[in-house]
Design a protein around this motif. Sequence first.
Motif, mmCIF file in Angstrom:
data_model
loop_
_atom_site.group_PDB
_atom_site.id
_atom_site.type_symbol
_atom_site.label_atom_id
_atom_site.label_comp_id
_atom_site.label_asym_id
_atom_site.label_seq_id
_atom_site.Cartn_x
_atom_site.Cartn_y
_atom_site.Cartn_z
ATOM 1 N N GLY A 192 0.788 -1.230 0.000
ATOM 2 C CA GLY A 192 0.000 0.000 0.000
ATOM 3 C C GLY A 192 0.815 1.272 0.000
ATOM 4 O O GLY A 192 0.269 2.350 0.244
ATOM 5 N N GLY A 193 2.129 1.179 -0.260
ATOM 6 C CA GLY A 193 2.949 2.382 -0.315
ATOM 7 C C GLY A 193 3.218 2.996 1.039
ATOM 8 O O GLY A 193 3.567 4.177 1.139
ATOM 9 N N ASN A 194 3.066 2.216 2.101
ATOM 10 C CA ASN A 194 3.289 2.693 3.463
ATOM 11 C C ASN A 194 3.810 1.529 4.288
ATOM 12 O O ASN A 194 3.446 0.368 4.032
ATOM 13 C CB ASN A 194 1.969 3.232 4.051
ATOM 14 C CG ASN A 194 2.145 3.847 5.428
ATOM 15 O OD1 ASN A 194 2.259 3.140 6.427
ATOM 16 N ND2 ASN A 194 2.166 5.161 5.492
ATOM 17 N N SER A 195 4.629 1.810 5.285
ATOM 18 C CA SER A 195 5.209 0.722 6.077
ATOM 19 C C SER A 195 4.142 -0.102 6.789
ATOM 20 O O SER A 195 4.327 -1.298 7.033
ATOM 21 C CB SER A 195 6.197 1.283 7.104
ATOM 22 O OG SER A 195 5.548 2.137 8.030
ATOM 23 N N LEU A 196 2.989 0.514 7.109
ATOM 24 C CA LEU A 196 1.924 -0.203 7.821
ATOM 25 C C LEU A 196 1.137 -1.123 6.896
ATOM 26 O O LEU A 196 0.405 -1.995 7.360
ATOM 27 C CB LEU A 196 0.970 0.781 8.503
ATOM 28 C CG LEU A 196 1.593 1.720 9.539
ATOM 29 C CD1 LEU A 196 0.517 2.568 10.199
ATOM 30 C CD2 LEU A 196 2.373 0.944 10.589
ATOM 31 N N THR A 197 1.299 -0.927 5.583
ATOM 32 C CA THR A 197 0.598 -1.781 4.619
ATOM 33 C C THR A 197 1.589 -2.506 3.708
ATOM 34 O O THR A 197 1.239 -2.931 2.608
ATOM 35 C CB THR A 197 -0.392 -0.958 3.783
ATOM 36 O OG1 THR A 197 0.295 0.158 3.203
ATOM 37 C CG2 THR A 197 -1.541 -0.452 4.640
ATOM 38 N N SER A 198 2.832 -2.619 4.190
ATOM 39 C CA SER A 198 3.848 -3.384 3.467
ATOM 40 C C SER A 198 4.405 -4.460 4.398
ATOM 41 O O SER A 198 5.603 -4.568 4.621
ATOM 42 C CB SER A 198 4.969 -2.467 2.952
ATOM 43 O OG SER A 198 5.822 -3.171 2.073
ATOM 44 N N ALA B 126 7.315 -10.523 8.272
ATOM 45 C CA ALA B 126 8.317 -9.804 7.499
ATOM 46 C C ALA B 126 7.856 -8.370 7.255
ATOM 47 O O ALA B 126 6.710 -8.139 6.849
ATOM 48 C CB ALA B 126 8.573 -10.494 6.157
ATOM 49 N N GLN B 127 8.751 -7.431 7.549
ATOM 50 C CA GLN B 127 8.537 -6.031 7.175
ATOM 51 C C GLN B 127 9.233 -5.808 5.845
ATOM 52 O O GLN B 127 10.450 -5.938 5.737
ATOM 53 C CB GLN B 127 9.116 -5.096 8.241
ATOM 54 C CG GLN B 127 8.930 -3.614 7.927
ATOM 55 C CD GLN B 127 7.477 -3.169 8.051
ATOM 56 O OE1 GLN B 127 6.859 -3.286 9.100
ATOM 57 N NE2 GLN B 127 6.916 -2.648 6.967
ATOM 58 N N VAL B 128 8.455 -5.504 4.826
ATOM 59 C CA VAL B 128 8.982 -5.396 3.466
ATOM 60 C C VAL B 128 9.153 -3.927 3.103
ATOM 61 O O VAL B 128 8.264 -3.104 3.341
ATOM 62 C CB VAL B 128 8.043 -6.101 2.463
ATOM 63 C CG1 VAL B 128 8.618 -6.044 1.058
ATOM 64 C CG2 VAL B 128 7.812 -7.548 2.885
ATOM 65 N N GLY B 129 10.308 -3.603 2.522
ATOM 66 C CA GLY B 129 10.566 -2.228 2.135
ATOM 67 C C GLY B 129 9.610 -1.745 1.072
ATOM 68 O O GLY B 129 9.129 -2.519 0.230
ATOM 69 N N VAL B 130 9.309 -0.455 1.117
ATOM 70 C CA VAL B 130 8.452 0.159 0.099
ATOM 71 C C VAL B 130 9.324 0.632 -1.066
ATOM 72 O O VAL B 130 9.339 0.033 -2.131
ATOM 73 C CB VAL B 130 7.629 1.318 0.689
ATOM 74 C CG1 VAL B 130 6.798 2.000 -0.395
ATOM 75 C CG2 VAL B 130 6.722 0.811 1.803
ATOM 76 N N LYS B 131 10.096 1.685 -0.849
ATOM 77 C CA LYS B 131 10.997 2.183 -1.891
ATOM 78 C C LYS B 131 12.254 1.325 -1.999
ATOM 79 O O LYS B 131 12.871 1.243 -3.046
ATOM 80 C CB LYS B 131 11.395 3.629 -1.589
ATOM 81 C CG LYS B 131 10.247 4.624 -1.604
ATOM 82 C CD LYS B 131 10.750 6.018 -1.269
ATOM 83 C CE LYS B 131 9.619 7.035 -1.212
ATOM 84 N NZ LYS B 131 10.119 8.392 -0.851
#
Length: 352
Positions: free
Chosen positions: A53-59, A79-84
């Motif tokens: 979702g383009g945000n750390s809370l939705t990635s 897993a916390q997935v990077g956005v950029k």
Amino acid sequence: MSQSISCIIMRGGTSRGPYLKLSELPANRDDCALMLQKIMGSGHELQLDGIGGGNSLTSKVAMVGVSTDPAADVDYLFAQVGVKEHSVDFSPNCGNMLAGVAPFAIETGLVAAGSPVTLVRIRNLNTNKIIHAQVATPNGKISYEGDALISGAPNPAAPIKLTFLDVQGAKTGRLFPTGRVTDTIDDIAVTCIDAATPCVLIRARDLGKTGYESPAELDQDTVLLARIEHIRRQAGQLMGMGDVSNQVIPKPVLLAPARHGGDIHARYFVPHSCHKALAVTGSIAIATACGIEGSVASGLTPASAAATISIEHPSGMLELEINKNDDEEHSITAVSLIRTARKILSGTIFLP
């Protein structure tokens, strides 16, 4: 590697992401990380080629499978997935995404539902800790409908009670990894605590802030963010975690006295921007510190001995129930709180 994978997209607490079966993912972490980046669309600020979702809370991604631990029914890997960035961090747990693990396990047949409530015992593979989730399953079917409304989520849903067992030393093995309740970093008093997740707690006023600023205001203060990151990296070293520049833990937290009827006020960073609500695991660390004399949190709350701690955050309030062992100093046996989850989509993700 498979070019497609089944998933259920769910809102878990105040986060959202795909829930996947561990059995359908590569066992090798590097290969798994590469697949998760493709699934989420890492490397683009809008994650256009994926479902992030383009945000750390939705990635975020939750991966679930049958557990081999006799104390658990299912294993949960977060897993916390990077956005950029093309990055995947398997080091933290996420208590919000955790809220959807039990419903997903029941939906996919990993756990058989009882009635009217089902207890699902979850082993978090990120921390090797056990969490019990109680979900509503009237007539043996998972129910998402209810009147529980958590701060930061737009609609009410069925309550899911999460009980975190043995929260102390989730990553480092010690509640206070530095050996001290309070440390000094850059002439600032901090508490480095590891309860559910490693955090470095800081009084907002010591950084020239009230602690009541909005997340957007804090995110625009580049000087503040640089100071917080410098403190966070030093805290990581003191906590025995080494160079944490490429990790999302420890999480920095700014604290202030409560002003809306709670016990303490918090701004939680993830770690390079301010959370729009409050992470579940971070709230456990804060609540634990509130009850320990000498911590930076205990000096801000009048409820240090309370069985419940209410933490104010940008989206409202989060209340936690604390179970202590009165025979041991600094001993928290369990922490419970209410979350909700909602199933949004069930289908197949096609990889580029």
